[in-house]
Design an enzyme around this catalytic site. Structure first.
Site, PDB file in Angstrom:
ATOM      1  N   LYS A  89       0.802  -1.226   0.000  1.00 13.76           N
ATOM      2  CA  LYS A  89       0.000   0.000   0.000  1.00 13.76           C
ATOM      3  C   LYS A  89       0.836   1.277   0.000  1.00 13.76           C
ATOM      4  O   LYS A  89       0.427   2.296  -0.545  1.00 13.76           O
ATOM      5  CB  LYS A  89      -0.957  -0.003   1.193  1.00 13.76           C
ATOM      6  CG  LYS A  89      -2.124  -0.961   0.979  1.00 13.76           C
ATOM      7  CD  LYS A  89      -3.323  -0.557   1.814  1.00 13.76           C
ATOM      8  CE  LYS A  89      -4.565  -1.289   1.354  1.00 13.76           C
ATOM      9  NZ  LYS A  89      -4.468  -2.753   1.580  1.00 13.76           N
ATOM     10  N   GLU A 111     -10.184   7.576   2.960  1.00 17.51           N
ATOM     11  CA  GLU A 111     -11.180   6.731   3.609  1.00 17.51           C
ATOM     12  C   GLU A 111     -10.485   5.420   3.913  1.00 17.51           C
ATOM     13  O   GLU A 111      -9.502   5.061   3.256  1.00 17.51           O
ATOM     14  CB  GLU A 111     -12.372   6.488   2.686  1.00 17.51           C
ATOM     15  CG  GLU A 111     -12.237   5.321   1.705  1.00 17.51           C
ATOM     16  CD  GLU A 111     -11.164   5.525   0.642  1.00 17.51           C
ATOM     17  OE1 GLU A 111     -10.843   6.691   0.331  1.00 17.51           O
ATOM     18  OE2 GLU A 111     -10.644   4.515   0.140  1.00 17.51           O
ATOM     19  N   SER A 377       1.373  -9.819  -1.152  1.00 13.47           N
ATOM     20  CA  SER A 377       1.054  -8.390  -0.974  1.00 13.47           C
ATOM     21  C   SER A 377       1.316  -7.865   0.429  1.00 13.47           C
ATOM     22  O   SER A 377       1.560  -6.675   0.601  1.00 13.47           O
ATOM     23  CB  SER A 377      -0.409  -8.148  -1.346  1.00 13.47           C
ATOM     24  OG  SER A 377      -1.271  -8.971  -0.575  1.00 13.47           O
TER      25      SER A 377
END
Ligand SMILES: *Cc1c(COP(=O)(O)O)cnc(C)c1O
Length: 393
Positions: A89, A111, A377
């Protein structure tokens, strides 16, 4: 490139910017300026420096010998779990914070559902000294207490949203409202390849460093840039988009996305959008969505909070529709087994999200000479409670 977004922000029939009139100014500025900024030598240099010295890139491409032996094939893991903050991320939030600075913005909003993207955003805001407001459904604030505390320690303001189901969709609505009211000084950091154009393309470009590194690492370790296939889990689809990006035109490389089947795609407790969804508009983008016969979005379910999303990025809807990528789904049960297998074969505890990609290995015919790359990930640190509950250690 054949699979590039077009000028209007569409991948085939999917994508676009289905925004309310009042958001036009914000989106238009971004759309006009993002490419010029992110392709400038100055931006590229700063981005590369931060990816290297702050995020810790390149992430290793690791040949998983014992897992390979188990499946009778060759398996490589792209170790995004080793990035700062434990997942892919940060590649995106680092890119977007630099872009926000170039646009002269001083305030960041985001968000978050599970809190992972909120933490990644709060992290880069601390790094650059920008004000950070994170919208989060009130229910999620309760469920994800550790991430809320992290965001606060990083200096972010966390705003609980009490409307609707008090989850991600409601937090997104509130963030959009904020942006409409603060178009001058605020940039909205979206956390996946979703939302109105240019976000899906922009986020895919920031994450594309994953497949760029894969090419040179595979060349060095196997003698060829091209693996047989690449597997990645898909929530909104950003880590998969990054892992596929530089291979989209290399049609000999099989691309496989793995969605969260939850309790099973035939049950109502699932998040496998492409398996059960239909086209519609969510978060200002036309894409595949989980919806009922009235077109109302249905509540998704997955054991992994990061895949618990009723939509999917428009790029993936397009790759699915035209057949360039294949999409499978793995159930909670299959995922937990795959996570334990990796842990005990390789000494790597994967995120529940990433374990979906691992679970798909069970569903494929794997040959001894195949080169399989799994995009790992994220790290399982955040999921220890779920693992301990299930395995009973
Ligand atoms: C957020 C998250 C995902 C899902 O997001 P994508 O945009 O689909 O990549 C997957 N894995 C991890 C570890 C995450 O934190």
């Amino acid at each position: 490139m054949k699979y590039d977004v077009n000028e209007k922000g569409y991948y085939g029939e999917f994508g676009g910017a289905w925004i309310p009139e009042m958001m036009y100014a914000n989106i238009d500025e971004l759309r006009r300026r993002y490419l010029e900024i992110i392709e400038s030598p100055e931006f590229k240099n700063e981005f590369e420096q931060l990816l290297k010295n702050y995020v810790g890139r390149p992430s290793p491409l690791y040949f998983a010998g014992r897992l390979s032996e188990h499946y009778g094939t060759r398996i490589f893991l792209k170790r995004e779990d080793l990035n700062h903050t434990g997942s892919h991320k940060l590649n995106n939030t680092v890119g977007q914070i630099l872009l926000a600075q170039k646009l002269g913005k001083t305030r960041i909003i985001a968000e978050t559902g599970a809190g992972q993207h909120g933490v990644a955003t709060a992290t880069v805001c601390a790094l650059k000294g920008l004000k950070c407001v994170v919208y989060m459904g009130a229910l999620d604030v309760k469920r994800q207490a550790p991430n809320v505390k992290k965001m606060k320690m990083l200096g972010a303001e966390v705003v609980p949203v009490h409307s609707g189901n008090k989850t991600l969709k409601d937090a997104t609505n509130e963030a959009m409202r904020d942006w409409i009211n603060n178009p001058e000084d605020t940039h909205y950091i979206i956390g996946s390849v979703v939302g109105p154009h240019p976000y899906p393309d922009m986020v895919a470009r920031f994450q594309s460093v994953i497949s760029k590194e894969m090419k040179s690492q595979l060349l060095e370790q196997t003698g060829s840039e091209f693996p047989t296939r690449i597997l990645a889990c898909v929530g909104g689809g950003s880590n998969a988009a990054g892992a596929f990006y530089h291979y989209l035109d290399d049609e000999q490389v099989e691309l496989i996305g793995v969605e969260a089947a939850g309790k099973g795609v035939e049950t109502s407790e699932t998040a496998a959008t492409l398996q059960v969804g239909l086209p519609g508009v969510l978060h200002s983008s036309k894409t595949m969505l989980m919806q009922n016969s009235d077109g109302q979005i249905t509540e998704p379910y997955s054991i992994s909070a990061g895949l618990d999303y009723p939509g999917i990025g428009p790029l993936h809807s397009y790759l699915f529709k035209c057949g360039r990528a294949k999409y499978l789904a793995a159930t909670d049960e299959e995922v937990l087994k795959a996570a334990l297998l990796l842990t005990q074969k390789e000494g790597i505890i994967p995120a529940l999200e990433s374990a979906h990609a691992l679970a798909a290995l069970e569903k494929l015919k794997l040959k001894p000479d195949d080169v399989n790359v799994i995009n790992l990930s994220g790290s399982g640190n955040k999921d220890m409670e779920t693992y301990l509950d299930y395995f009973g250690y």
